[in-house]
Design a protein around this motif. Structure first.
Motif, PDB file in Angstrom:
ATOM      1  N   MET A 272      63.269  52.559  91.583  1.00 56.67           N
ATOM      2  CA  MET A 272      62.081  51.704  91.506  1.00 56.67           C
ATOM      3  C   MET A 272      62.517  50.241  91.548  1.00 56.67           C
ATOM      4  N   THR A 273      61.868  49.455  92.395  1.00 56.70           N
ATOM      5  CA  THR A 273      62.205  48.044  92.497  1.00 56.70           C
ATOM      6  C   THR A 273      61.278  47.209  91.619  1.00 56.70           C
ATOM      7  N   ARG A 274      61.728  46.035  91.315  1.00 59.23           N
ATOM      8  CA  ARG A 274      60.946  45.114  90.491  1.00 59.23           C
ATOM      9  C   ARG A 274      59.780  44.565  91.301  1.00 59.23           C
ATOM     10  N   ILE A 275      58.598  44.552  90.708  1.00 55.37           N
ATOM     11  CA  ILE A 275      57.416  43.996  91.363  1.00 55.37           C
ATOM     12  C   ILE A 275      57.404  42.491  91.101  1.00 55.37           C
ATOM     13  N   SER A 276      57.596  41.710  92.153  1.00 57.86           N
ATOM     14  CA  SER A 276      57.663  40.259  91.994  1.00 57.86           C
ATOM     15  C   SER A 276      56.471  39.547  92.615  1.00 57.86           C
ATOM     16  N   ASP A 277      55.760  40.218  93.517  1.00 57.39           N
ATOM     17  CA  ASP A 277      54.619  39.594  94.176  1.00 57.39           C
ATOM     18  C   ASP A 277      53.487  39.365  93.173  1.00 57.39           C
TER      19      ASP A 277
ATOM     20  N   ALA B 145      61.338  53.577  86.110  1.00 52.83           N
ATOM     21  CA  ALA B 145      61.354  54.822  86.889  1.00 52.83           C
ATOM     22  C   ALA B 145      61.779  55.993  86.011  1.00 52.83           C
TER      23      ALA B 145
ATOM     24  N   ARG C 102      59.184  37.491  84.273  1.00 57.04           N
ATOM     25  CA  ARG C 102      58.078  38.388  83.927  1.00 57.04           C
ATOM     26  C   ARG C 102      57.415  37.919  82.625  1.00 57.04           C
TER      27      ARG C 102
ATOM     28  N   GLU D  64      55.517  48.141  86.811  1.00 54.11           N
ATOM     29  CA  GLU D  64      56.287  49.192  87.487  1.00 54.11           C
ATOM     30  C   GLU D  64      55.926  50.572  86.925  1.00 54.11           C
TER      31      GLU D  64
ATOM     32  N   ASP E 194      63.806  39.438  80.825  1.00 52.20           N
ATOM     33  CA  ASP E 194      63.246  39.104  82.141  1.00 52.20           C
ATOM     34  C   ASP E 194      62.365  37.871  81.963  1.00 52.20           C
TER      35      ASP E 194
ATOM     36  N   TRP F 232      61.854  46.698  84.012  1.00 54.28           N
ATOM     37  CA  TRP F 232      61.686  47.388  85.290  1.00 54.28           C
ATOM     38  C   TRP F 232      62.860  48.319  85.580  1.00 54.28           C
ATOM     39  N   GLN F 233      64.029  47.992  85.032  1.00 51.87           N
ATOM     40  CA  GLN F 233      65.208  48.827  85.288  1.00 51.87           C
ATOM     41  C   GLN F 233      65.097  50.211  84.645  1.00 51.87           C
TER      42      GLN F 233
END
Length: 310
Positions: free
Chosen positions: A1-6, A287, A201, A58, A198, A283-284
């Motif tokens: 799972m990638t970090r949602i930055s948008d 998932a 975030r 995430e 983070d 976020w890490q």
């Protein structure tokens, strides 16, 4: 799972159009119900002073991808939820759990979908305590329980580290946006632990919280409700709801012994220690946590099917 930055995607998941409002006997709760409930709905209960926008995007995205809708609400005295003037301010955790039961009864969130019935309840920190109370109060509304980074209320378990205790004693500043954002960053660092801070975030969710409205007095009332609730260990022994207890092994605010004690108190509960995680869902680890939650939900649903001969 990638970090949602948008930023747009973040707001789509956490604050879609400012949410909706539900009138319940104690007042008005602000909530968001997003995703498609192909496999059911997950009620996400936030913690002390937190708003519904403080959940991991995430985690929410992962639950949506797995076929679950998510229902998140501001607790009373937080965010955009409001109590009626006639409601006493010395309320209890049971009162707050009653708000959530009333919300579920008002919305019936699964009714328009393919899997009607009870919801999967996931609460973090104080939200875990509310989730426990909701399962005791209305077990017919709870398909499964997840107590995340929470505790039993017993004084000898889940103790905070000395360096984190200030978060209980220092109210959020409300006279300056910049002062609040600086406070929120320090607050996040105190909770995240040594591995998964983070700052970006933390800033994003703090900006949402500032725009939605702060209530330091409400936080104090929530804290009083926690303190007056006492040790729930014996009450938890009566639960018969499929339960997962998840806790970071680097949690500086509620030590993992609180999670271990919760799992020991609830019959049949399973304990899941999350490596390196503090008192946030980074976020890490989203998932990994999502996968464990989905497996727990599926097992709970299967046990209901077996009980009904399906």
């Amino acid at each position: 799972m990638t970090r949602i930055s948008d930023e747009g995607r973040l707001r789509e998941l956490l604050e879609p159009d400012g949410g909706e409002f539900s009138e319940i006997p104690s007042g008005t709760l602000n909530y968001s119900l997003t995703g498609e409930a192909r496999n059911g709905t997950v009620l996400l209960i936030a913690g002390l002073s937190m708003q519904r926008t403080d959940w991991s995007p995430e985690l929410i995205a992962g639950l949506h991808e797995a076929g679950y809708a998510t229902l998140a609400a501001d607790n009373r005295d937080a965010g955009r939820s409001r109590m009626n003037d006639s409601i006493p301010t010395d309320y209890s955790l049971a009162d707050m759990a009653t708000d959530l039961r009333d919300l579920l009864e008002t919305l019936d969130p699964n009714a328009a979908h393919t899997n009607p019935g009870p919801v999967h309840v996931v609460g973090m920190s104080m939200g875990g305590m509310l989730a426990q109370h909701l399962a005791m109060l209305a077990p017919e509304r709870v398909r499964s329980l997840t107590s995340l980074m929470s505790t039993t209320g017993a004084r000898e378990v889940g103790r905070p580290e000395q360096a984190s205790k200030w978060v209980f004693l220092t109210p959020a500043p409300t006279d300056s946006r910049d002062a609040y954002l600086a406070y929120a960053q320090r607050y996040h660092e105190a909770l995240a632990g040594p591995f998964f801070a983070d700052p970006e975030r933390a800033r994003q969710t703090a900006e949402m919280a500032w725009d939605r409205g702060l209530s330091p007095a409400g936080t104090a009332r929530q804290l009083a409700a926690i303190q007056s609730d006492g040790d729930r260990t014996e009450r938890l022994r009566a639960l018969r709801v499929p339960t997962l207890v998840a806790h970071g092994d680097a949690d500086p605010l509620i030590g993992i012994s609180g999670g271990v004690a919760t799992a020991a108190a609830i019959p049949g509960a399973s304990m899941y220690a999350i490596p390196g995680m503090g008192h946030t869902v980074p976020w890490q680890r989203a998932a990994e946590l999502t996968a464990r939650l989905v497996a727990h939900f599926a097992a709970a649903a299967a046990s209901v099917d077996r009980a009904h001969g399906r």
